[in-house]
Design an enzyme around this catalytic site. Structure first.
Site, PDB file in Angstrom:
ATOM      1  N   GLY A 232       0.770  -1.145   0.076  1.00 49.20           N
ATOM      2  CA  GLY A 232       0.008  -0.081   0.171  1.00 49.20           C
ATOM      3  C   GLY A 232       0.806   1.345   0.004  1.00 49.20           C
ATOM      4  O   GLY A 232       0.095   2.350   0.029  1.00 49.20           O
ATOM      5  N   GLU A 274       4.587  -6.461   1.186  1.00 51.34           N
ATOM      6  CA  GLU A 274       4.040  -7.007  -0.075  1.00 51.34           C
ATOM      7  C   GLU A 274       3.775  -5.904  -0.965  1.00 51.34           C
ATOM      8  O   GLU A 274       2.422  -5.676  -1.635  1.00 51.34           O
ATOM      9  CB  GLU A 274       3.084  -7.717  -0.055  1.00 51.34           C
ATOM     10  CG  GLU A 274       1.864  -7.279   0.957  1.00 51.34           C
ATOM     11  CD  GLU A 274       0.690  -8.071   1.269  1.00 51.34           C
ATOM     12  OE1 GLU A 274       1.275  -9.469   1.355  1.00 51.34           O
ATOM     13  OE2 GLU A 274      -0.407  -7.941   1.445  1.00 51.34           O
ATOM     14  N   GLY A 276       3.398  -3.326  -4.547  1.00 50.94           N
ATOM     15  CA  GLY A 276       3.430  -3.620  -5.833  1.00 50.94           C
ATOM     16  C   GLY A 276       3.671  -2.426  -6.731  1.00 50.94           C
ATOM     17  O   GLY A 276       4.609  -1.859  -7.214  1.00 50.94           O
ATOM     18  N   ARG A 277       2.544  -1.389  -6.463  1.00 51.41           N
ATOM     19  CA  ARG A 277       2.596  -0.027  -6.952  1.00 51.41           C
ATOM     20  C   ARG A 277       3.678   0.585  -6.755  1.00 51.41           C
ATOM     21  O   ARG A 277       4.464   1.390  -7.738  1.00 51.41           O
ATOM     22  CB  ARG A 277       1.444   0.524  -6.611  1.00 51.41           C
ATOM     23  CG  ARG A 277       1.062   2.025  -6.934  1.00 51.41           C
ATOM     24  CD  ARG A 277       0.330   2.770  -6.024  1.00 51.41           C
ATOM     25  NE  ARG A 277      -0.974   2.156  -5.608  1.00 51.41           N
ATOM     26  CZ  ARG A 277      -1.856   2.090  -6.210  1.00 51.41           C
ATOM     27  NH1 ARG A 277      -2.192   2.996  -7.324  1.00 51.41           N
ATOM     28  NH2 ARG A 277      -3.025   1.347  -5.593  1.00 51.41           N
ATOM     29  N   ARG A 312      -7.699   3.281 -14.428  1.00 54.05           N
ATOM     30  CA  ARG A 312      -7.643   4.000 -13.168  1.00 54.05           C
ATOM     31  C   ARG A 312      -8.296   5.340 -13.358  1.00 54.05           C
ATOM     32  O   ARG A 312      -9.086   5.577 -12.319  1.00 54.05           O
ATOM     33  CB  ARG A 312      -6.336   4.092 -12.686  1.00 54.05           C
ATOM     34  CG  ARG A 312      -5.495   2.676 -12.354  1.00 54.05           C
ATOM     35  CD  ARG A 312      -4.149   3.064 -11.459  1.00 54.05           C
ATOM     36  NE  ARG A 312      -4.501   3.391  -9.973  1.00 54.05           N
ATOM     37  CZ  ARG A 312      -4.201   4.809  -9.720  1.00 54.05           C
ATOM     38  NH1 ARG A 312      -3.977   5.818 -10.538  1.00 54.05           N
ATOM     39  NH2 ARG A 312      -4.473   5.323  -8.508  1.00 54.05           N
ATOM     40  N   CYS A 343     -17.176   2.874 -26.065  1.00 52.38           N
ATOM     41  CA  CYS A 343     -18.418   3.392 -25.842  1.00 52.38           C
ATOM     42  C   CYS A 343     -18.928   3.751 -24.575  1.00 52.38           C
ATOM     43  O   CYS A 343     -20.053   2.956 -24.038  1.00 52.38           O
ATOM     44  CB  CYS A 343     -19.331   2.404 -26.802  1.00 52.38           C
ATOM     45  SG  CYS A 343     -19.068   2.530 -28.499  1.00 52.38           S
ATOM     46  N   GLU A 344     -18.194   4.388 -23.563  1.00 51.75           N
ATOM     47  CA  GLU A 344     -18.279   4.628 -22.628  1.00 51.75           C
ATOM     48  C   GLU A 344     -18.014   6.167 -22.151  1.00 51.75           C
ATOM     49  O   GLU A 344     -16.768   6.622 -22.639  1.00 51.75           O
ATOM     50  CB  GLU A 344     -17.588   3.838 -21.337  1.00 51.75           C
ATOM     51  CG  GLU A 344     -18.201   2.385 -21.527  1.00 51.75           C
ATOM     52  CD  GLU A 344     -19.563   2.248 -20.760  1.00 51.75           C
ATOM     53  OE1 GLU A 344     -19.923   3.162 -20.082  1.00 51.75           O
ATOM     54  OE2 GLU A 344     -20.217   1.287 -21.121  1.00 51.75           O
TER      55      GLU A 344
END
Length: 416
Positions: A232, A274, A276-277, A312, A343-344
């Site tokens: 985190g 742990e 990642g980011r 994101r 198409c959003e």
């Protein structure tokens, strides 16, 4: 707003695009290695410290291989992540298997690999025992609930609203059950923050777990072998944000460790994390090309990437810096929505973003796409996942995942 740098020039990228059409993700190997070494060095005071890279952040075997070479293990939560670790020669306690609502086959595979099983609930104990047996080493995921609040916008959610982990009372019960069933070694884990830039909150988590380790010794007669502080650690997506200083964070955790662990007579407990980011996030870029412009109620730039390549901004309203290659020193005097072709209506990489004047054919590099970028890709609207490239330390570029094709998209369909 000062321009953030990219590890390639417009001329270099134009050559790359001749071989690998946009859009694609590209990762900076040199920067990833340097960051990994800095992180491990900061926590080297703890004998046996281990960082388990969260595969979900960037699930590419070439990236995992680089991190393995730097001394990282893996954090897995699914069968494919376990199998990726195995194929790369990462086995045993270098794997932290933290899952929830876990199928029996995954517990069985994790046990087969000798991974650390991190249980999400005490009701999983008989399920695990039936599926794979009782491991010598067991860990539990702790959820402090209302005892600990998290920052606004934390995607893990407030602990009491999160589906993860056990209460303190269940934690003690779980250790006692596993002790009776034959487990001999024990670990403790939590994960209650996401993209956290405030070191105070990261230190609070460590202090909470260190106090809990003392309580576990007192109430269960168990001395923990390791404490996994979770991941985190955030990265500075937005202008003005500052990255977490690993050295400063580590020293503050060390102070708490000396006071609460060593000071209470516990022998050296190994720390694990742990992230990642924080490891790969800042060192990956989504490279895309401007293919359309539109002038209606707003000014739009349409690019050949879409939210299927980087979800994101659409999912969280997340900010990602954008560099228009070759215009790094130009005035940001135009305001655009930078959009994809899905198409959003929320298929937007930037809204009302001040950028240099963009012309058709300009190359855009979207920053901080090295984690939860390609990994969150999808095929809605028939969109195909793009290639992944590695910018090697020597400047060469290597394809580490090919782009999907229409044949890939159709491959699992039954036509008759």
């Amino acid at each position: 707003m000062p321009e953030r740098t990219v590890p390639f020039t417009k001329a270099q990228m134009e050559k790359i695009i001749l071989e690998f059409p946009t859009p694609f993700h590209i990762y900076d190997e040199k920067a990833i290695r340097e960051n990994a070494r800095e992180f491990l060095k900061a926590f080297s005071w703890n004998k046996g410290f281990k960082e388990h890279f969260a595969i979900k952040a960037c699930p590419n075997p070439q990236i995992i291989k680089i991190l393995k070479e730097e001394g990282f293990g893996t954090d897995c939560s699914s069968m494919p992540e376990l199998l990726m670790s195995e194929r790369l020669g990462i086995t045993g306690e270098d794997i932290m298997f933290t899952s929830n609502d876990t199928p029996a086959s995954e517990f069985k595979k994790a046990m087969e690999l000798g991974a650390i099983i991190n249980l999400d609930d005490i009701s999983h104990i008989p399920f695990l025992e039936k599926a794979a047996g009782i491991p010598e080493l067991i860990c539990f995921r702790y959820n402090p609930g209302p005892l600990r609040k998290t920052a606004e916008g934390n995607t893990v959610g407030n602990p009491e609203d999160a589906k993860y982990g056990v209460t303190k009372e269940q934690l003690f019960e779980g250790y006692n059950i596993m002790k009776k069933k034959g487990s001999l070694r024990f670990g403790l884990h939590t994960m209650i923050v996401s993209n956290e830039l405030n070191a105070d909150n990261l230190v609070l988590t460590a202090e909470m777990l260190f106090d809990l380790a003392v309580e576990i010794k007192q109430k269960c007669g168990i001395e923990l072998e390791f404490i996994n502080l979770g991941g985190g650690i955030g990265i500075p997506y937005r202008p003005g944000q500052k990255r977490v200083d690993y050295k400063v964070l580590s020293e503050r955790i060390r102070k708490a460790y000396d006071e609460k662990i060593i000071g209470n007579g516990l022998s050296g407990i190994q720390l694990r994390m742990e992230n990642g980011r924080a490891i790969t996030g800042p060192y990956g870029y989504l490279v895309t090309k401007a293919i359309h412009e539109k002038h209606t109620y707003k000014e739009y730039i349409g690019v050949d990437a879409c939210m299927a390549n980087l979800m994101r901004p659409a999912l969280y309203g997340a900010f990602h810096h954008i560099t228009v290659l070759g215009k790094e020193n130009s005035a940001r005097d135009h305001k655009y929505d930078v959009v994809g072709s899905l198409c959003e209506n929320n298929d937007k990489f930037a809204i009302d973003r001040e950028l240099p004047k963009i012309e058709i054919g300009d190359i855009l590099a979207i920053h901080e796409a090295g984690a939860h970028g390609y990994a969150m890709g999808f095929n809605y609207n028939g969109k195909l996942r793009s290639a992944e490239l590695l910018l090697k330390a020597d400047g060469a570029v290597e394809k580490i995942r090919r782009a999907e094709t229409v044949e890939d998209y159709f491959a699992t369909m039954v036509w008759s």
